[in-house]
Design a protein around this motif. Structure first.
Motif, mmCIF file in Angstrom:
data_model
loop_
_atom_site.group_PDB
_atom_site.id
_atom_site.type_symbol
_atom_site.label_atom_id
_atom_site.label_comp_id
_atom_site.label_asym_id
_atom_site.label_seq_id
_atom_site.Cartn_x
_atom_site.Cartn_y
_atom_site.Cartn_z
ATOM 1 N N GLN A 19 0.867 -1.181 0.000
ATOM 2 C CA GLN A 19 0.000 0.000 0.000
ATOM 3 C C GLN A 19 0.898 1.223 0.000
ATOM 4 O O GLN A 19 1.764 1.371 0.862
ATOM 5 C CB GLN A 19 -0.886 -0.011 1.237
ATOM 6 C CG GLN A 19 -1.782 1.206 1.353
ATOM 7 C CD GLN A 19 -2.594 1.191 2.633
ATOM 8 O OE1 GLN A 19 -2.698 0.184 3.326
ATOM 9 N NE2 GLN A 19 -3.171 2.327 2.965
ATOM 10 N N ASP A 20 0.699 2.105 -0.984
ATOM 11 C CA ASP A 20 1.472 3.345 -1.018
ATOM 12 C C ASP A 20 0.956 4.271 0.073
ATOM 13 O O ASP A 20 -0.247 4.435 0.244
ATOM 14 C CB ASP A 20 1.358 4.004 -2.398
ATOM 15 C CG ASP A 20 2.357 5.126 -2.556
ATOM 16 O OD1 ASP A 20 2.119 6.209 -1.972
ATOM 17 O OD2 ASP A 20 3.368 4.928 -3.242
ATOM 18 N N ASP A 31 10.267 -4.729 -3.653
ATOM 19 C CA ASP A 31 10.518 -6.170 -3.680
ATOM 20 C C ASP A 31 11.154 -6.573 -2.361
ATOM 21 O O ASP A 31 12.280 -6.187 -2.061
ATOM 22 C CB ASP A 31 11.432 -6.536 -4.856
ATOM 23 C CG ASP A 31 11.667 -8.026 -4.974
ATOM 24 O OD1 ASP A 31 10.869 -8.815 -4.421
ATOM 25 O OD2 ASP A 31 12.660 -8.413 -5.609
ATOM 26 N N ILE A 32 10.393 -7.326 -1.562
ATOM 27 C CA ILE A 32 10.907 -7.904 -0.320
ATOM 28 C C ILE A 32 11.278 -9.344 -0.648
ATOM 29 O O ILE A 32 10.436 -10.111 -1.118
ATOM 30 C CB ILE A 32 9.845 -7.894 0.803
ATOM 31 C CG1 ILE A 32 9.247 -6.513 1.009
ATOM 32 C CG2 ILE A 32 10.418 -8.501 2.083
ATOM 33 C CD1 ILE A 32 10.122 -5.523 1.673
ATOM 34 N N GLU A 33 12.518 -9.697 -0.415
ATOM 35 C CA GLU A 33 12.995 -11.049 -0.731
ATOM 36 C C GLU A 33 12.061 -12.109 -0.165
ATOM 37 O O GLU A 33 11.741 -12.111 1.027
ATOM 38 C CB GLU A 33 14.406 -11.224 -0.160
ATOM 39 C CG GLU A 33 15.011 -12.572 -0.415
ATOM 40 C CD GLU A 33 16.389 -12.724 0.211
ATOM 41 O OE1 GLU A 33 16.960 -13.794 0.052
ATOM 42 O OE2 GLU A 33 16.892 -11.772 0.853
ATOM 43 N N LEU A 37 3.121 -11.561 -1.916
ATOM 44 C CA LEU A 37 1.872 -11.069 -1.340
ATOM 45 C C LEU A 37 1.962 -11.047 0.179
ATOM 46 O O LEU A 37 2.320 -12.051 0.789
ATOM 47 C CB LEU A 37 0.699 -11.973 -1.753
ATOM 48 C CG LEU A 37 0.310 -11.940 -3.218
ATOM 49 C CD1 LEU A 37 -0.740 -13.006 -3.512
ATOM 50 C CD2 LEU A 37 -0.211 -10.565 -3.604
ATOM 51 N N PRO A 38 1.632 -9.904 0.778
ATOM 52 C CA PRO A 38 1.619 -9.832 2.238
ATOM 53 C C PRO A 38 0.517 -10.733 2.803
ATOM 54 O O PRO A 38 -0.453 -10.994 2.116
ATOM 55 C CB PRO A 38 1.314 -8.364 2.520
ATOM 56 C CG PRO A 38 1.679 -7.651 1.261
ATOM 57 C CD PRO A 38 1.436 -8.617 0.150
ATOM 58 N N LEU A 134 3.706 0.589 2.789
ATOM 59 C CA LEU A 134 3.101 0.009 3.993
ATOM 60 C C LEU A 134 2.667 -1.405 3.650
ATOM 61 O O LEU A 134 1.999 -1.616 2.618
ATOM 62 C CB LEU A 134 1.902 0.869 4.405
ATOM 63 C CG LEU A 134 1.188 0.574 5.700
ATOM 64 C CD1 LEU A 134 2.114 0.795 6.895
ATOM 65 C CD2 LEU A 134 -0.040 1.455 5.829
ATOM 66 N N LEU A 135 3.069 -2.387 4.478
ATOM 67 C CA LEU A 135 2.647 -3.754 4.220
ATOM 68 C C LEU A 135 2.607 -4.563 5.499
ATOM 69 O O LEU A 135 3.303 -4.266 6.465
ATOM 70 C CB LEU A 135 3.549 -4.432 3.193
ATOM 71 C CG LEU A 135 4.984 -4.708 3.592
ATOM 72 C CD1 LEU A 135 5.387 -6.076 3.068
ATOM 73 C CD2 LEU A 135 5.881 -3.664 2.990
#
Length: 140
Positions: A19-20, A31-33, A37-38, A134-135
């Motif tokens: 979420q921006d 990109d989170i390693e 999808l959260p 935000l995630l």
């Protein structure tokens, strides 16, 4: 045409949905390693790469990292993160420049196992949020 579609698919596969929360930069990709999808799983004792790509909205000599966890509605600074964002890309940055930014983030053993909203921002020299993501995450 096929190489373009393959490149587009490869880019979209490696991105993490987020979420921006007020980015002024354009074309922001996070990109989170290991997380598409959260909620993102953050294993204690490991270091995960956090990558961002964006097109800068202004010239800036600095990028400051602002990372926090939101737990029960309370925003808590993320401990142990160096706030100098220029360590992970080349500064200065020019308006309209495509920026690739990559930072290893240690998930310390001392962190409690819990669900958390992670807020991650790169702030420019004018104190504007070039990027704000935000995630949801779960520290395990």
């Amino acid at each position: 045409m096929l190489p373009f579609l393959l490149a587009l698919f490869a880019t979209s596969v490696s991105a993490t949905a987020f979420q921006d929360c007020g980015s002024v930069a354009a074309d922001v990709v996070l990109d989170i390693e290991g997380c598409d999808l959260p909620p993102c799983i953050l294993p204690r004792g490991e270091t995960l790469d956090v990558a961002m790509q964006f097109v800068a909205s202004r010239d800036t000599d600095v990028l400051t990292i602002d990372a926090s966890g939101i737990i029960g509605g309370v925003e808590v600074p993320w401990p142990g993160i160096d706030t100098n964002g220029c360590l992970y890309t080349t500064c200065p940055i020019s308006q309209g420049q495509s920026v690739d930014w990559l930072m290893p983030v240690p998930i310390l053993d001392e962190y409690p196992a819990l669900s958390v909203m992670v807020k991650f921002s790169l702030v420019d020299s004018a104190n504007e949020l070039q990027v704000c993501a935000l995630l949801a995450a779960i520290i395990v």
